[in-house]
Design a protein around this motif. Structure first.
Motif, mmCIF file in Angstrom:
data_model
loop_
_atom_site.group_PDB
_atom_site.id
_atom_site.type_symbol
_atom_site.label_atom_id
_atom_site.label_comp_id
_atom_site.label_asym_id
_atom_site.label_seq_id
_atom_site.Cartn_x
_atom_site.Cartn_y
_atom_site.Cartn_z
ATOM 1 N N VAL A 1 -2.181 5.108 3.755
ATOM 2 C CA VAL A 1 -3.266 4.129 3.699
ATOM 3 C C VAL A 1 -2.804 2.773 4.243
ATOM 4 O O VAL A 1 -1.849 2.686 4.999
ATOM 5 C CB VAL A 1 -3.809 4.033 2.256
ATOM 6 C CG1 VAL A 1 -4.722 5.198 1.950
ATOM 7 C CG2 VAL A 1 -2.673 3.991 1.239
ATOM 8 N N SER A 2 -3.503 1.700 3.873
ATOM 9 C CA SER A 2 -3.210 0.381 4.420
ATOM 10 C C SER A 2 -3.717 -0.683 3.458
ATOM 11 O O SER A 2 -4.060 -0.388 2.303
ATOM 12 C CB SER A 2 -3.895 0.223 5.787
ATOM 13 O OG SER A 2 -5.299 0.059 5.620
ATOM 14 N N ASP B 1 -7.523 5.144 7.828
ATOM 15 C CA ASP B 1 -6.109 4.805 7.727
ATOM 16 C C ASP B 1 -5.221 5.889 8.322
ATOM 17 O O ASP B 1 -4.218 5.586 8.991
ATOM 18 C CB ASP B 1 -5.737 4.558 6.267
ATOM 19 C CG ASP B 1 -6.211 3.214 5.758
ATOM 20 O OD1 ASP B 1 -6.473 2.314 6.586
ATOM 21 O OD2 ASP B 1 -6.345 3.054 4.528
ATOM 22 N N ASP C 1 -5.375 5.547 12.056
ATOM 23 C CA ASP C 1 -4.564 4.425 12.541
ATOM 24 C C ASP C 1 -3.079 4.765 12.530
ATOM 25 O O ASP C 1 -2.336 4.438 13.465
ATOM 26 C CB ASP C 1 -4.801 3.182 11.683
ATOM 27 C CG ASP C 1 -6.109 2.467 12.015
ATOM 28 O OD1 ASP C 1 -6.719 2.794 13.052
ATOM 29 O OD2 ASP C 1 -6.516 1.598 11.227
ATOM 30 N N HIS D 1 0.811 -1.218 0.000
ATOM 31 C CA HIS D 1 0.000 0.000 0.000
ATOM 32 C C HIS D 1 0.846 1.273 0.000
ATOM 33 O O HIS D 1 2.062 1.239 0.187
ATOM 34 C CB HIS D 1 -0.939 -0.003 1.206
ATOM 35 C CG HIS D 1 -0.226 0.020 2.536
ATOM 36 N ND1 HIS D 1 0.330 1.158 3.078
ATOM 37 C CD2 HIS D 1 0.020 -0.974 3.443
ATOM 38 C CE1 HIS D 1 0.873 0.886 4.241
ATOM 39 N NE2 HIS D 1 0.709 -0.406 4.497
ATOM 40 N N ARG E 1 -6.505 -1.832 3.386
ATOM 41 C CA ARG E 1 -7.949 -1.677 3.166
ATOM 42 C C ARG E 1 -8.298 -1.339 1.718
ATOM 43 O O ARG E 1 -9.173 -1.949 1.113
ATOM 44 C CB ARG E 1 -8.510 -0.623 4.123
ATOM 45 C CG ARG E 1 -8.419 -1.024 5.590
ATOM 46 C CD ARG E 1 -9.068 -0.011 6.505
ATOM 47 N NE ARG E 1 -8.972 -0.460 7.897
ATOM 48 C CZ ARG E 1 -8.117 0.045 8.792
ATOM 49 N NH1 ARG E 1 -7.309 1.030 8.453
ATOM 50 N NH2 ARG E 1 -8.098 -0.434 10.017
ATOM 51 N N ASP F 1 0.253 -4.887 6.054
ATOM 52 C CA ASP F 1 0.299 -3.489 6.476
ATOM 53 C C ASP F 1 1.736 -3.156 6.845
ATOM 54 O O ASP F 1 2.352 -3.836 7.683
ATOM 55 C CB ASP F 1 -0.612 -3.249 7.683
ATOM 56 C CG ASP F 1 -2.083 -3.211 7.313
ATOM 57 O OD1 ASP F 1 -2.405 -2.798 6.179
ATOM 58 O OD2 ASP F 1 -2.917 -3.587 8.157
ATOM 59 N N PHE G 1 1.188 1.301 9.951
ATOM 60 C CA PHE G 1 -0.019 1.533 9.165
ATOM 61 C C PHE G 1 -1.024 0.394 9.363
ATOM 62 O O PHE G 1 -0.658 -0.738 9.668
ATOM 63 C CB PHE G 1 0.332 1.681 7.689
ATOM 64 C CG PHE G 1 1.172 2.900 7.402
ATOM 65 C CD1 PHE G 1 0.573 4.124 7.123
ATOM 66 C CD2 PHE G 1 2.549 2.836 7.443
ATOM 67 C CE1 PHE G 1 1.343 5.247 6.878
ATOM 68 C CE2 PHE G 1 3.336 3.950 7.202
ATOM 69 C CZ PHE G 1 2.730 5.176 6.923
ATOM 70 N N GLY G 2 -2.301 0.735 9.153
ATOM 71 C CA GLY G 2 -3.340 -0.269 9.251
ATOM 72 C C GLY G 2 -3.358 -0.922 10.614
ATOM 73 O O GLY G 2 -3.380 -0.244 11.651
#
Length: 292
Positions: free
Chosen positions: A70-71, A192, A195, A66, A73, A92, A96-97
């Protein structure tokens, strides 16, 4: 340089992202659409991975990496699109995530080394690594620094264009991109960033603009495809062409109608590009091209 045709006609939905995709993206750690979550200790960090089941085709694993804010997801639609033919893993990155947050933001080489350690923890054969945006920088560094673990490389919307290699330049292009993206991606981004924490996102952006991806691109030995959306303001045609020229064995794929988040909003087209890269026919081999 060659622009690769996709194997099937492009659907008119390129660039769309609806409620079903949003629910899937936010499902972890619950199982959903054949994807499950697991954690392994990698270099002292509890590292989360979203993964599919092995479809039993014998095809090589595909690892999705990613971007910087972000992650896993937003890559879940692509993971599902690939899961019928390939084992798919979406880790991740540190901080992250759902992965443990280290005290500092990793730069590109450190992320690449962590990813190599993650691959060792899973004892995988050489993989196809697909990185999107900042993840493409990590994927390029992995292929350059650890070539033995990489079978093929997909650089989706790779950052960053030397013409705009600054915080202001990248933020300006991303703001333009938000006007071209499907609005329902916004809840994923907000989750994200929460997190990761905004300071980590900001620090990772600084690492990104200080990373000269060109030095890694010229060292990639594996077959490579550069995938971008035709409406991507972060990766304009000039930078895409330069990136393809730098990699010794590369071609490019442009997805009409998609913007920067091509891996999210055009998963079927990107999955086709991955499959074509991994199963070339006699007249579709990735051909080396001269450096310019």
């Amino acid at each position: 340089m060659r622009t690769s045709p996709l194997r099937r006609p492009l659907p008119t939905a390129a660039g769309r992202f609806g409620p079903a995709e949003l629910r899937l993206a936010l499902a972890a750690p619950r199982p959903a659409a054949g994807l499950t979550s697991e954690w392994r200790l990698v270099d002292g960090l509890r590292t989360h991975t979203r993964r599919s089941a092995d479809p039993g085709t014998g095809a090589p694993p595909v690892v999705l990496v990613h971007g910087l804010a972000v992650s896993h997801r937003y890559l879940t639609p692509l993971a599902v699109a690939l899961a019928d033919t390939h084992p798919v893993y979406v880790p991740d990155l540190p901080g992250f995530g759902l992965t443990e947050r280290p005290g500092s933001a990793y730069d590109v080489p450190r992320h690449a080394d962590h990813l190599a350690a993650w691959l060792a923890a899973y004892r995988m054969p050489p993989v196809c690594v697909l990185g999107h945006s900042f993840g493409a920088e990590v994927a390029a560094a992995l292929a350059a620094r650890h070539p033995e673990v990489v079978r093929a490389v997909v650089l989706a919307g790779p950052t960053s264009d030397p013409v705009a290699r600054s915080r202001r330049g990248q933020i300006g292009r991303w703001l333009v991109d938000t006007l071209r993206e499907a609005p329902l991606q916004a809840p994923i981004l907000l989750r994200d960033v929460w997190d990761a924490r905004p300071w980590r996102v900001s620090a990772t952006l600084t690492h990104s603009v200080r990373n000269a991806i060109e030095a890694d691109l010229v060292r990639i030995a594996a077959p490579t495809v550069v995938v971008t959306g035709s409406r991507d303001p972060v990766v304009p045609a000039g930078w895409r062409s330069q990136a393809v020229r730098l990699v010794p064995h590369a071609r490019d794929v442009v997805v009409p109608g998609a913007a920067h988040n091509v891996a999210t909003t055009a998963p079927a087209q990107v999955a086709d590009a991955v499959r074509l890269l991994l199963t070339p026919t006699s007249d579709e081999q990735v051909t080396p091209h001269a450096h310019r």
